[in-house]
Design an enzyme around this catalytic site. Sequence first.
Site, PDB file in Angstrom:
ATOM      1  N   LYS A  70       0.818  -1.210   0.000  1.00 30.90           N
ATOM      2  CA  LYS A  70       0.000   0.000   0.000  1.00 30.90           C
ATOM      3  C   LYS A  70       0.859   1.271   0.000  1.00 30.90           C
ATOM      4  CE  LYS A  70      -2.673   0.142   3.532  1.00 30.90           C
ATOM      5  NZ  LYS A  70      -1.987   1.033   4.491  1.00 30.90           N
ATOM      6  N   THR A  72       4.046   1.485  -0.794  1.00 36.82           N
ATOM      7  CA  THR A  72       4.828   1.474  -2.037  1.00 36.82           C
ATOM      8  C   THR A  72       3.996   2.017  -3.194  1.00 36.82           C
ATOM      9  OG1 THR A  72       6.033  -0.449  -1.226  1.00 36.82           O
ATOM     10  CG2 THR A  72       6.182   0.003  -3.575  1.00 36.82           C
ATOM     11  N   ARG A  93       2.067   8.723   6.784  1.00 34.02           N
ATOM     12  CA  ARG A  93       2.318   8.648   8.223  1.00 34.02           C
ATOM     13  C   ARG A  93       3.814   8.469   8.489  1.00 34.02           C
ATOM     14  NH1 ARG A  93      -1.054   3.772  10.495  1.00 34.02           N
ATOM     15  NH2 ARG A  93      -0.444   2.873   8.506  1.00 34.02           N
ATOM     16  N   LYS A 104       7.465  -6.086  11.849  1.00 35.13           N
ATOM     17  CA  LYS A 104       6.710  -5.570  10.715  1.00 35.13           C
ATOM     18  C   LYS A 104       7.577  -4.768   9.748  1.00 35.13           C
ATOM     19  CE  LYS A 104       2.628  -2.732   9.669  1.00 35.13           C
ATOM     20  NZ  LYS A 104       3.310  -1.682   8.925  1.00 35.13           N
ATOM     21  N   ALA A 272      -3.357   2.210  13.875  1.00 41.11           N
ATOM     22  CA  ALA A 272      -4.464   2.004  12.942  1.00 41.11           C
ATOM     23  C   ALA A 272      -5.590   1.158  13.525  1.00 41.11           C
ATOM     24  CB  ALA A 272      -3.948   1.364  11.653  1.00 41.11           C
ATOM     25  N   PHE A 300      -4.141  -0.211   7.222  1.00 38.92           N
ATOM     26  CA  PHE A 300      -4.736  -1.536   7.002  1.00 38.92           C
ATOM     27  C   PHE A 300      -5.625  -1.571   5.746  1.00 38.92           C
ATOM     28  CE2 PHE A 300      -4.338  -1.957  11.848  1.00 38.92           C
ATOM     29  CZ  PHE A 300      -3.073  -2.486  11.746  1.00 38.92           C
ATOM     30  N   PHE A 381       4.096  -9.101  -9.898  1.00 35.03           N
ATOM     31  CA  PHE A 381       5.300  -9.862  -9.568  1.00 35.03           C
ATOM     32  C   PHE A 381       5.634 -10.802 -10.722  1.00 35.03           C
ATOM     33  CE2 PHE A 381       4.086  -8.372  -5.451  1.00 35.03           C
ATOM     34  CZ  PHE A 381       5.244  -8.338  -4.697  1.00 35.03           C
ATOM     35  N   TRP A 409       7.360  -0.917  -7.981  1.00 37.13           N
ATOM     36  CA  TRP A 409       8.379  -1.449  -7.082  1.00 37.13           C
ATOM     37  C   TRP A 409       9.690  -1.680  -7.841  1.00 37.13           C
ATOM     38  CZ3 TRP A 409      11.428  -5.822  -6.703  1.00 37.13           C
ATOM     39  CH2 TRP A 409      12.042  -6.041  -5.467  1.00 37.13           C
TER      40      TRP A 409
END
Length: 554
Positions: A70, A72, A93, A104, A272, A300, A381, A409
């Site tokens: 998200k 990225t 944020r 994380k 969150a 999230f 990907f 990415w």
Amino acid sequence: MSDIEIAQAATMKPVTEIGASLGIDADNLEAYGKYKAKVNLKYLTALPKRDNSKLILVTAISPTPAGEGKTTTTVGLGDALRHIGKNAMIALREPSLGPVFGMKGGAAGGGYAQVVPMEDINLHFTGDFNAIALANNLLAALIDNHIHHGNELAIDIRRVTWKRVVDMNDRALREIIQSIGGVGNGYPRSDGFDIVVASEIMAIFCLATSIEDLKEKIGKIVVGYKRDKTPVLASELNAQGAMTVILKDAFQPNLVQTLENTPAFIHGGPFANIAHGCNSVVATTSAMKLADYVVTEAGFGADLGAEKFIDIKCRKSGLRPSACVLVATIRAIKYHGGADLKTITEENLPALEAGLVNLERHINNITKVYNLPLVVSINNFTSDTKAEVELLRARVEKLSVKIVLATHWADGGKGAADLAHAVVELCEKPQSMTFVYEDSDPLWEKITKVATKIYGAKEVTADAKVRLKLKELEASGYGHFPICVAKTQYSFSTDAALRGAPSGHSINVREVKLSAGAEFIVMICGEIMTMPGLPKVPSAERIDYIDGKVVGLF
């Protein structure tokens, strides 16, 4: 290369040049080194509004260990909009040190879609979290000091609700006994620590619209209760003035850049779950005065993050997204369809088809409940097969929603150019965002509407104690507040193991907490931890400083 190696190889522009690209002169920047600065709040406040500025909300499917990307995507889309010639910036944020040193990780994007200087952003940055911790803990000290020196307010020490905070995952601090060691140390009582991002100060910091509003909201914080159960406010301790002084510099937005030199505000970072999980209102509204397109994100998935963004942040600030981007990966969708993490890079059409229900429910919530124009962005990907992409595209397009494959990415802004064009097109459509519930709805109806409309639940349950608490809050004048649901982010239900799109389940509200300063009611559903612990092998063990460089930071 790793994320940190890519970031360290970046060619950054001095922050004065980034400011100049937005029309901000050096006199209105307070530099923290060469590549990051705070922007003068008086200058930002005086800027005129741009009637044509568009806010783009990036959200995602329910999070999985496979990852969705998200942040990225938020960074890549900001770069892509500038790549196609648009005046754009992003608003994110700030990361917490707890997840950085835990499991994380940080929150600066990844690959060739990152904000930089990445090490600084993920570590101490400009000291905002430290200021928030100090303000929080000053209030805690004032409470105990007041009790020690006679307790004129008759605070019931068994009902002090205000906790201290530290920006670190430390399970040993969850439940403590404080003030032991003798009369001079105060009255012993049960207490505990939260992580900084769970502090109500952080939520207030990110919802306040001005320094004056910040001070007023701090004064309304309920720190505990008297023996007659009447609340004790921070203003009764004369705390709001000193706390505002601690926060005044932190309250100014932080200006940095992406790998492609797109301007970025990174400011604030509320939990969150226990809070609303969005960057500061001041940063978002300021960005919309400086750029034609502002890309921001919610915490999230679209059931938690986007719902809170809309029902809390937008409701209070007047902000309205012009378009929404829903982020997913084929790997994550297959995981929602029951695929094992070890095999999610293998073609698995049955698992993909089964997992699409999660994506489809989020699409329905965004387009039918929030009523926002939507594009689905799939992080592409190399393991994604042609058959998987075709199945995914067919299912999404049946819902009359555009789907775009993006490679930001790996390719930076140019890899999200198609996504940028789709977003620009969506922004030209009429916007008529709707809330999930109304201010005037009773608190029980608010949680029921969120549970049934967004989570697919059949009912909400709670014991008599919780129902009585809701009635007391309404009788005390807090019934018009929005609600903030605290539950697992991994499922539409309260059971993290239920993937996909469970329906017909019950949402049990086990506890209700008042955030009077932040002006929302927290509905705790299931077990939510406000002080995480470190994993068996924390990321801190891999982080080092070698030959003048930070290594192992992702």
